[in-house]
Design a protein around this motif. Sequence first.
Motif, PDB file in Angstrom:
ATOM      1  N   ILE A  40       0.835  -1.200   0.000  1.00 52.97           N
ATOM      2  CA  ILE A  40       0.000   0.000   0.000  1.00 52.97           C
ATOM      3  C   ILE A  40       0.873   1.255   0.000  1.00 52.97           C
ATOM      4  N   ASN A  41       1.994   1.227   0.734  1.00 57.85           N
ATOM      5  CA  ASN A  41       2.874   2.389   0.811  1.00 57.85           C
ATOM      6  C   ASN A  41       3.636   2.651  -0.480  1.00 57.85           C
ATOM      7  N   VAL A  46      -0.572   7.679  -0.565  1.00 56.67           N
ATOM      8  CA  VAL A  46      -0.637   7.100   0.777  1.00 56.67           C
ATOM      9  C   VAL A  46       0.668   7.352   1.523  1.00 56.67           C
ATOM     10  N   ARG A  49       1.289  11.315   2.743  1.00 58.14           N
ATOM     11  CA  ARG A  49       0.376  11.761   3.789  1.00 58.14           C
ATOM     12  C   ARG A  49       0.259  13.286   3.866  1.00 58.14           C
ATOM     13  N   ASP A  51      -2.500  14.848   3.137  1.00 60.08           N
ATOM     14  CA  ASP A  51      -3.915  15.155   3.298  1.00 60.08           C
ATOM     15  C   ASP A  51      -4.170  15.884   4.617  1.00 60.08           C
ATOM     16  N   SER A  57      -7.521  10.607   3.886  1.00 63.10           N
ATOM     17  CA  SER A  57      -6.480   9.583   4.010  1.00 63.10           C
ATOM     18  C   SER A  57      -7.077   8.187   3.955  1.00 63.10           C
ATOM     19  N   ASN A  60      -7.974   7.402   0.448  1.00 62.38           N
ATOM     20  CA  ASN A  60      -6.804   7.045  -0.357  1.00 62.38           C
ATOM     21  C   ASN A  60      -6.363   5.613  -0.097  1.00 62.38           C
ATOM     22  N   VAL A  61      -6.333   5.225   1.161  1.00 65.84           N
ATOM     23  CA  VAL A  61      -5.936   3.854   1.493  1.00 65.84           C
ATOM     24  C   VAL A  61      -6.930   2.854   0.934  1.00 65.84           C
ATOM     25  N   THR A  64      -6.509   2.613  -2.830  1.00 67.15           N
ATOM     26  CA  THR A  64      -5.278   1.878  -3.128  1.00 67.15           C
ATOM     27  C   THR A  64      -5.481   0.386  -2.925  1.00 67.15           C
TER      28      THR A  64
END
Length: 68
Positions: A40-41, A46, A49, A51, A57, A60-61, A64
């Motif tokens: 994910i990173n 993401v 960060r 946001d 956030s 977004n996660v 993703t």
Amino acid sequence: MKSDSRNARWRRGSDGGRLPGFDRTRYKARNTVGRAINKINQFRAVATRYDKHGYVSIGNVTATALRI
């Protein structure tokens, strides 16, 4: 486990290496979670960060994770 190895770990405390009570299935699950977080990173939105709001956030996660 040898008694001298166990005693050496006990003396060294947290610097003693692997704990004697190693659980293979628990470690496997931990490895899976770690790999998922690293995947994910890889996405810039993401990882940076920038946001301002928490809901952005989380969005977004979620986006993703769906894309992966």
